[in-house]
Design a protein around this motif. Structure first.
Motif, mmCIF file in Angstrom:
data_model
loop_
_atom_site.group_PDB
_atom_site.id
_atom_site.type_symbol
_atom_site.label_atom_id
_atom_site.label_comp_id
_atom_site.label_asym_id
_atom_site.label_seq_id
_atom_site.Cartn_x
_atom_site.Cartn_y
_atom_site.Cartn_z
ATOM 1 N N ARG A 7 0.480 -0.735 -0.309
ATOM 2 C CA ARG A 7 0.331 -0.207 -0.157
ATOM 3 C C ARG A 7 1.151 1.074 0.033
ATOM 4 N N SER A 9 1.279 5.058 1.074
ATOM 5 C CA SER A 9 1.290 6.018 2.188
ATOM 6 C C SER A 9 0.899 7.811 1.274
ATOM 7 N N GLY A 90 3.940 3.068 3.555
ATOM 8 C CA GLY A 90 3.104 2.453 4.285
ATOM 9 C C GLY A 90 2.945 1.608 5.192
#
Length: 288
Positions: A7, A9, A90
């Motif tokens: 993922r 950030s 992230g």
């Protein structure tokens, strides 16, 4: 490191291309991780004290109201280096949020500022030659991604996980800041001798290395063969003893502020093998 699926950030502020900001220097602190590469090899020849090698600005005191902050582009950048940093950040957010929640606490993620050459911060003017650093007053990590190439070129610390270790170390200082550790250490350093102050700095930096290991433990699904070896190689390359040996030919343990190569490796591995914050109490350890 398999970072492509991580993922991204959104806590990225991209100031690259905006130019440097203002005058002034860092207040009460030292050099970031890049200082060991850009400055460390020149320091003894020029008479500059190179004691602070990794993350020196984490120990900075107070704000610097004279600096005018810039506002860069928010969110994950589109270029590869920006995407990589956003992915690693992230991952640290996900790991530390889970750890804090398990302990009944809320994790406030830091902002990571990407810049080129120089940029203002609440700690003063950040410069690329100082390398990545964490500024407690504004709770931001500052990073010139060109530093990763310097790591590889100057210290043979290559690999994406070596770079991830650097980011995780700076985030580790943010965790210390949230836990109130950095404030307590800074207060104590002002009351003790230079040698004792250096020892407190070493314990602070080694704890950040251990916290980086804790993150790596919980991010195992993103690791590839050889990744941990890359981090260990980076930690070895930036030990105080190795830098002093390279720059001045002798090693002075009392002047260490970040720990020897063996200590840095030991505490990173301690965090990685245990995955627990409680294993990272370097301040209670009789032997580092």
């Amino acid at each position: 490191m398999r970072w492509g699926d991580l993922r991204r950030s959104g806590n990225i502020e991209d100031r690259r291309g905006m130019g440097g900001g203002g005058g002034g220097g860092f207040r009460g602190g030292g050099l970031g991780i890049g200082g060991l590469i850009i400055v460390g090899l020149l320091a003894w020849a020029t008479g500059i004290d190179p004691r602070i090698i990794l993350g020196g600005l984490e120990m900075v005191q107070g704000n610097n109201p004279g600096m005018t902050q810039q506002e860069g582009k928010q969110g994950a950048p589109s270029d590869e280096s920006g995407q990589f940093v956003s992915a690693v950040l992230g991952s640290t957010e996900d790991v530390w949020q889970q750890i804090f929640q398990q302990n009944g606490q809320s994790y406030r993620a830091p902002r990571l500022v990407l810049f080129e050459n120089a940029t203002p911060s609440a700690c003063g003017l950040g410069q690329a030659a100082m390398g990545p650093f964490y500024c407690p007053p504004d709770q931001r990590v500052y990073l010139d991604t060109g530093f990763f190439k310097e790591m590889e070129r100057r210290f043979n610390a290559a690999g994406d996980f070596a770079a991830a270790y650097v980011v995780a170390h700076e985030v580790g200082h943010h965790v210390q800041n949230l836990m109130g550790i950095m404030e307590r250490v800074q207060q104590e350093r002002q009351r003790v001798s230079r040698t004792q102050s250096n020892e407190l700095s070493v314990r602070t930096e080694l704890q950040a290395d251990c916290f980086a290991g804790v993150w790596a433990h919980h991010a195992k699904t993103s690791l590839e063969p050889g990744d941990i070896e890359e981090a260990i190689n980076a930690a070895t390359a930036i030990g105080d003893d190795k830098i002093q040996k390279q720059t001045q030919g002798t090693v002075v343990p009392d002047s260490f502020t970040h720990g020897s190569s063996a200590q840095r490796v030991r505490w990173f591995k301690t965090g990685f093998e245990s995955g627990q914050v409680k294993s990272c109490n370097t301040f209670a350890a009789q032997s580092l």
